[in-house]
Scaffold this motif. Sequence first.
Motif, PDB file in Angstrom:
ATOM      1  N   SER A 118       1.281  -1.086   0.254  1.00  0.00           N
ATOM      2  CA  SER A 118       0.225   0.072   0.055  1.00  0.00           C
ATOM      3  C   SER A 118       0.688   1.111   0.581  1.00  0.00           C
ATOM      4  CB  SER A 118      -1.221   0.180   1.180  1.00  0.00           C
ATOM      5  OG  SER A 118      -0.012  -0.189   2.219  1.00  0.00           O
ATOM      6  N   TRP A 141      -3.536   0.197  -6.188  1.00  0.00           N
ATOM      7  CA  TRP A 141      -3.952   0.420  -4.694  1.00  0.00           C
ATOM      8  C   TRP A 141      -4.068   2.010  -5.379  1.00  0.00           C
ATOM      9  CZ3 TRP A 141      -4.539  -1.531  -0.057  1.00  0.00           C
ATOM     10  CH2 TRP A 141      -3.415  -2.489   0.110  1.00  0.00           C
ATOM     11  N   ASP A 175      -6.023   4.407  -2.691  1.00  0.00           N
ATOM     12  CA  ASP A 175      -5.475   4.983  -1.643  1.00  0.00           C
ATOM     13  C   ASP A 175      -4.486   3.633  -1.026  1.00  0.00           C
ATOM     14  OD1 ASP A 175      -7.175   4.576   0.408  1.00  0.00           O
ATOM     15  OD2 ASP A 175      -8.946   5.939  -1.126  1.00  0.00           O
ATOM     16  N   ASN A 194      -5.926   3.263   1.954  1.00  0.00           N
ATOM     17  CA  ASN A 194      -6.905   1.572   2.199  1.00  0.00           C
ATOM     18  C   ASN A 194      -7.288   0.723   0.848  1.00  0.00           C
ATOM     19  OD1 ASN A 194      -5.812   2.259   5.030  1.00  0.00           O
ATOM     20  ND2 ASN A 194      -7.940   3.760   5.084  1.00  0.00           N
ATOM     21  N   THR A 195      -7.589   1.452  -0.224  1.00  0.00           N
ATOM     22  CA  THR A 195      -8.269   1.185  -0.826  1.00  0.00           C
ATOM     23  C   THR A 195      -7.233   0.434  -2.269  1.00  0.00           C
ATOM     24  OG1 THR A 195     -10.175   2.643  -0.766  1.00  0.00           O
ATOM     25  CG2 THR A 195     -10.333   1.507  -2.448  1.00  0.00           C
ATOM     26  N   VAL A 243      -7.622  -2.471  -5.786  1.00  0.00           N
ATOM     27  CA  VAL A 243      -8.267  -2.827  -6.801  1.00  0.00           C
ATOM     28  C   VAL A 243      -7.570  -3.842  -7.471  1.00  0.00           C
ATOM     29  CG1 VAL A 243      -9.083  -2.514  -9.005  1.00  0.00           C
ATOM     30  CG2 VAL A 243      -9.182  -0.393  -8.042  1.00  0.00           C
ATOM     31  N   GLU A 258     -12.526  -3.775  -6.415  1.00  0.00           N
ATOM     32  CA  GLU A 258     -12.640  -2.812  -5.577  1.00  0.00           C
ATOM     33  C   GLU A 258     -12.793  -3.202  -3.817  1.00  0.00           C
ATOM     34  OE1 GLU A 258     -13.405   2.329  -4.712  1.00  0.00           O
ATOM     35  OE2 GLU A 258     -13.149   1.607  -6.404  1.00  0.00           O
ATOM     36  N   LEU A 259     -11.817  -3.194  -3.545  1.00  0.00           N
ATOM     37  CA  LEU A 259     -11.791  -3.514  -1.933  1.00  0.00           C
ATOM     38  C   LEU A 259     -11.516  -2.196  -0.827  1.00  0.00           C
ATOM     39  CD1 LEU A 259     -10.840  -7.448  -2.197  1.00  0.00           C
ATOM     40  CD2 LEU A 259     -13.308  -6.799  -2.161  1.00  0.00           C
ATOM     41  N   SER A 260     -12.279  -2.494   0.386  1.00  0.00           N
ATOM     42  CA  SER A 260     -11.606  -1.756   1.091  1.00  0.00           C
ATOM     43  C   SER A 260     -10.887  -2.474   2.380  1.00  0.00           C
ATOM     44  CB  SER A 260     -12.427  -0.778   2.357  1.00  0.00           C
ATOM     45  OG  SER A 260     -12.301   0.204   2.954  1.00  0.00           O
ATOM     46  N   GLU A 275     -13.202  -5.401   3.348  1.00  0.00           N
ATOM     47  CA  GLU A 275     -13.851  -6.441   2.314  1.00  0.00           C
ATOM     48  C   GLU A 275     -13.786  -7.465   2.293  1.00  0.00           C
ATOM     49  OE1 GLU A 275     -17.106  -2.838   0.171  1.00  0.00           O
ATOM     50  OE2 GLU A 275     -14.944  -3.141  -0.309  1.00  0.00           O
TER      51      GLU A 275
END
Length: 127
Positions: A52, A103, A105, A107-108, A110, A115-117, A121
């Motif tokens: 990240s 990435w 950001d 915390n997100t 793809v 797309e996952l948090s 998620e």
Amino acid sequence: MQSFGGKRLKKKQIMIIIIPLFILGLLGYGVYWAFFDMSRLPKGDLISEVSSPDGTYTLKAYVSNGGATTDFAVRGEVNFNKENKKPKNIYWDYHEEKAIIKWIDKNTVVINGHELSVPNETFDFRR
């Protein structure tokens, strides 16, 4: 004795209700554990690893070859770099051999268009 709808239930009648419900609950959990639990996915071979932006997480992607009877699948595992936690499976998709990870950001992420948090998620093609 307990009352149900104005009628008294005997212990035997209560057990006739409770035992089948308990068995159904156990069977339901067994099906979930055997077929849908993401912690039981095959390990696979590492194909990609991306951290990240702030270095908190590292997402590792693995490809799993199911042999002659099933197609390739990709498993994504998030690793916690700044916390002492065990890795967590957050991605599982079938008919894939590659993992395109980006990435958005800190915390997100793809993964192959999903797309996952992170870390809460998950994506599982079976659900």
